[in-house]
Design a protein around this motif. Structure first.
Motif, short mmCIF file in Angstrom:
data_model
loop_
_atom_site.label_atom_id
_atom_site.label_comp_id
_atom_site.label_asym_id
_atom_site.label_seq_id
_atom_site.Cartn_x
_atom_site.Cartn_y
_atom_site.Cartn_z
N ALA A 36 33.16 24.57 19.67
CA ALA A 36 33.98 23.45 19.22
C ALA A 36 35.02 23.12 20.29
N THR A 38 38.47 22.33 21.95
CA THR A 38 39.83 22.79 21.69
C THR A 38 40.79 22.11 22.64
N CYS A 39 42.02 22.05 22.24
CA CYS A 39 43.07 21.42 23.03
C CYS A 39 44.36 22.18 22.76
N THR A 93 46.46 14.56 20.02
CA THR A 93 45.11 14.53 19.49
C THR A 93 44.21 13.96 20.58
N GLU A 99 34.52 12.28 17.24
CA GLU A 99 35.19 13.55 17.02
C GLU A 99 36.67 13.47 17.39
N THR A 101 40.07 15.96 17.86
CA THR A 101 40.53 17.34 18.01
C THR A 101 42.04 17.35 18.06
N GLN A 102 42.65 18.08 17.15
CA GLN A 102 44.11 18.23 17.13
C GLN A 102 44.50 19.32 18.11
N CYS A 103 45.48 19.05 18.96
CA CYS A 103 45.93 20.05 19.94
C CYS A 103 46.91 21.01 19.29
#
Length: 108
Positions: A36, A38-39, A93, A99, A101-103
């Motif tokens: 997945a 990632t941030c 984000t 998609e 992705t929340q940091c």
């Protein structure tokens, strides 16, 4: 047991056992799902700004946007990673395709 009937019984049993072993092995050897994306936000600088980095994305463009109004397109490298240096300390984000992705790592 007759010597002629012994192979007729043992060969199918051995084949079934081997098939069961190979079937179980192939199920566990199935390719893993891609990681997945990632941030994360890291390293608050002396000026209060931070570094933003991520991994697990598809190579190509992505859009980064933050709660402090900062946003823009970043180019995801062939290895799936990116870095944006010296940005306002905010919640971020990353959107790529459908998609989001929340940091992690924001400390307001």
């Amino acid at each position: 047991m007759n010597r002629r009937t012994r192979p007729r019984i043992l060969v199918p049993l051995a084949a079934a056992a081997l098939g069961a072993l190979l079937g179980a092995g192939s199920a566990s050897a199935a390719p893993a799902a891609p990681p997945a994306a990632t941030c994360s936000i890291s390293g608050v600088l002396e000026n209060g700004r931070v570094h933003l980095s991520g991994g697990g994305f598809m190579p190509g463009p992505a859009y980064v946007f933050g709660s402090a109004g900062f946003g823009g397109t970043v180019e995801i490298a062939q290895n799936g990673g990116f870095q944006v240096m010296n940005v306002p300390n905010a919640e971020y984000t990353v959107r790529q395709g459908g998609e989001v992705t929340q940091c992690s790592g924001f400390k307001g």
